[in-house]
Design a protein around this motif. Structure first.
Motif, mmCIF file in Angstrom:
data_model
loop_
_atom_site.group_PDB
_atom_site.id
_atom_site.type_symbol
_atom_site.label_atom_id
_atom_site.label_comp_id
_atom_site.label_asym_id
_atom_site.label_seq_id
_atom_site.Cartn_x
_atom_site.Cartn_y
_atom_site.Cartn_z
ATOM 1 N N VAL A 274 -82.343 32.344 -77.593
ATOM 2 C CA VAL A 274 -82.250 30.899 -77.832
ATOM 3 C C VAL A 274 -81.714 30.588 -79.222
ATOM 4 N N ALA A 275 -80.855 29.563 -79.295
ATOM 5 C CA ALA A 275 -80.438 28.980 -80.572
ATOM 6 C C ALA A 275 -80.603 27.468 -80.466
ATOM 7 N N LYS A 276 -81.190 26.863 -81.477
ATOM 8 C CA LYS A 276 -81.391 25.411 -81.498
ATOM 9 C C LYS A 276 -80.125 24.746 -82.032
ATOM 10 N N LEU A 277 -79.678 23.698 -81.329
ATOM 11 C CA LEU A 277 -78.430 23.023 -81.679
ATOM 12 C C LEU A 277 -78.723 21.691 -82.374
ATOM 13 N N PRO A 278 -78.043 21.407 -83.479
ATOM 14 C CA PRO A 278 -78.323 20.180 -84.246
ATOM 15 C C PRO A 278 -77.579 18.966 -83.701
ATOM 16 N N PHE A 279 -77.775 18.671 -82.423
ATOM 17 C CA PHE A 279 -77.126 17.513 -81.817
ATOM 18 C C PHE A 279 -78.031 16.290 -81.912
ATOM 19 N N ALA A 280 -77.416 15.124 -82.081
ATOM 20 C CA ALA A 280 -78.128 13.843 -82.038
ATOM 21 C C ALA A 280 -77.345 12.934 -81.108
ATOM 22 N N ILE A 281 -77.593 13.073 -79.820
ATOM 23 C CA ILE A 281 -76.737 12.394 -78.827
ATOM 24 C C ILE A 281 -77.536 11.595 -77.806
#
Length: 406
Positions: A274-281
Motif C-alpha cells: 500500500v501507498a497513501k496518495l495525497p489526493f484532495a478530490i
C-alpha cells in the motif's frame, strides 16, 4: 356501506399468520391490472435472464449479508483486517453493514435516479419524436411510481415492526429484481441518445453505494513492469468515495487497486502493498488524476489536475503486474471478478480511464489534465464504449472532458 352509494368488495387470500392490513395495502387495484403487471414483469425477467444469471452470485451475497444484519439488534463495529469471524473473507476489511431500513431507503434513491433518467429521455424524445419511445417511457414511469409506493410501504412497515426479517428479505428481493429489469429497459431507450457521439465521449455514473453496480473492462492487463493510470473522476461520497477500479488475478484479489475507504486517504495497492496518495478530490467537482509506477525500486508518482502532488518508492518493488486478470470499475474484488462489498463501492462519476505500460512524463500528464494537447489514449486500455460492459444499473452518459474546464 351506509351513505357510500354503490360499493364492491375485493377478496384477497391471506395466510393464517399473515398481516391483514399489509395484505389489504398490497391488494389495491383490480385483479386484471395486477395480473397484467405480473405477466409483463415475467416477460421482462425472461428477456433479461442472461444478465440476472450473471449477477446471481452477487445477489446471493447481498441476501446473506442482509440476513446477518437483520439477525442482530445492534450493528457490528468496524473490524480490523481480513477474514473477521462471522463474515466471509474480505480482502479490504469490514465496515458496519447498513440496517435493513437504510437499504430500503437506498432503493428509494435508486428509483429517484431512474426518474431523472426518464426526464432526460423525455427531453430527448421532444427533439426526436417517436410514439413507440413515448409509449414505453409512459409504461416505465407508471412502473416506477408503483415501485416507489411499494418501497415506501416496506420502509414504513419495517419501522413499525410489521414485517419479519424473512418477509422483508423476500420483498426486497422482488423489488430489486424489478429494478434490474427497469434499469435495462431504460438503458435500451438511452441508446438512442449516443448514436452520433464519439466512442470516448462518455462517463460512467454510480449513484449508490451497492454491491451490484459496476463496470467490467473486456480486456485484461498484460504483464507490466511499469504503468500509468489516468482518469477523470467526480465524487462527494462520505465516508470515502470507494473503489474507482480494482484488478484481480488468480490467487491475488488485490493485484492493483485504487481505493478511498472509510476515513482513510486514497490508496494504491499493488500485490497487497500500500501507498497513501495525497489526493484532495472528494468535493463534488471533476478532477483529473494519474498514478505512475515502475517495478524497479517500486517508484511511484501521483498527479492531481496536471500537477504532481506526491511520490515515493518501495511500493511492491520488482513485482511485475500479473496478466490474465479481471479489471472492474466501481467495485473492490474479494474474489476474481466478484466478492463485492457495498461499503467499498465507488459512488460518483468516472471517465477517460486509460492505462499505459510505461511511465508518462509530467508534460504528458499535464496535457491530459488541461486539454492543451491532443488527448492520448492508453496503449493497454483505451477509453471506449466498446471496451466496457456495465451491470446492475450503472449508466453511461455523454461527457466531454474539457467542457468542465471552461
Amino acid at each position: 356501506a351506509q351513505g357510500l352509494g354503490q360499493t364492491r368488495f375485493i377478496c384477497t387470500s391471506v395466510p393464517l399468520d399473515g398481516d391483514v392490513c399489509a395484505a389489504s395495502a398490497l391488494g389495491t387495484g383490480s385483479a386484471e391490472e395486477l395480473k397484467g403487471t405480473v405477466l409483463q414483469l415475467r416477460e421482462t425477467v425472461l428477456q433479461q435472464k442472461e444478465t440476472i444469471m450473471n449477477q446471481k452470485e452477487t445477489i446471493r451475497e447481498l441476501t446473506a449479508k442482509l440476513g446477518r444484519c437483520e439477525s442482530q439488534s445492534v450493528l457490528e463495529q468496524p473490524g480490523e483486517g481480513k477474514g473477521r469471524k462471522g463474515f466471509s473473507k474480505n480482502t479490504m476489511g469490514d465496515l458496519s453493514r447498513p440496517a435493513a431500513a437504510e437499504t430500503l431507503s437506498q432503493l428509494g434513491q435508486t428509483l429517484q435516479s431512474l426518474k431523472t433518467r426518464l426526464e432526460n429521455l423525455e427531453q430527448f424524445s421532444r427533439m426526436n419524436s417517436s410514439s413507440q419511445t413515448n409509449n414505453l417511457k409512459d409504461i416505465l414511469q407508471n412502473k416506477i411510481d408503483d415501485l416507489e409506493k411499494q418501497v415506501l410501504s416496506r420502509v414504513n412497515s419495517l419501522e413499525e415492526g410489521k414485517l419479519s426479517p424473512r418477509n422483508e428479505s423476500e420483498e426486497r428481493g422482488k423489488i430489486e429484481s424489478t429494478l434490474t429489469s427497469l434499469h435495462q429497459r431504460i438503458s435500451d431507450l438511452e441508446k438512442g441518445q449516443k448514436d452520433n457521439r464519439p466512442p470516448d465521449r462518455f462517463q460512467l455514473t454510480f449513484p449508490l453505494r451497492t454491491n451490484y453496480m459496476y463496470a467490467k473492462v473486456k480486456k485484461s492487463l498484460p504483464e507490466m513492469y511499469a504503468f500509468s493510470i489516468c482518469m477523470w473522476i467526480k465524487s462527494s461520497a462520505s465516508p470515502g468515495m470507494g473503489t474507482p477500479f480494482s484488478y484481480a488475478v488468480p490467487g491475488q484479489a488485490n493485484e492493483l487497486v485504487l481505493i478511498e475507504w472509510g476515513n482513510n486517504p486514497m490508496e494504491i495497492l499493488i500485490n497487497d502493498k500500500v501507498a497513501k496518495l495525497p489526493f484532495a478530490i472528494n468535493d463534488g467537482k471533476w478532477h483529473h488524476i494519474c498514478v505512475t509506477w515502475t517495478t524497479r525500486d517500486g517508484v511511484w508518482e501521483a498527479y492531481q489536475d496536471g500537477t504532481q502532488t506526491g511520490n515515493g518508492e518501495n511500493l511492491a518493488p520488482y513485482h511485475p503486474i500479473k496478466p490474465q486478470g479481471v479489471l472492474v470499475l466501481g467495485q473492490e474484488q474479494d474474489t476474481l471478478g466478484g466478492g463485492f462489498d457495498a461499503t467499498q463501492a465507488f459512488v460518483g462519476e468516472l471517465a477517460h480511464f486509460n492505462v499505459w505500460d510505461r511511465k508518462l512524463s509530467p508534460g504528458e500528464v499535464y496535457g491530459l489534465a488541461t486539454c492543451s494537447s491532443k488527448a492520448l489514449a492508453g496503449n493497454v486500455i483505451a477509453w471506449a464504449e466498446a471496451n466496457i460492459d456495465i451491470y446492475g444499473g450503472a449508466t453511461k452518459w455523454t461527457f466531454e472532458a474539457c467542457r468542465q474546464l471552461n
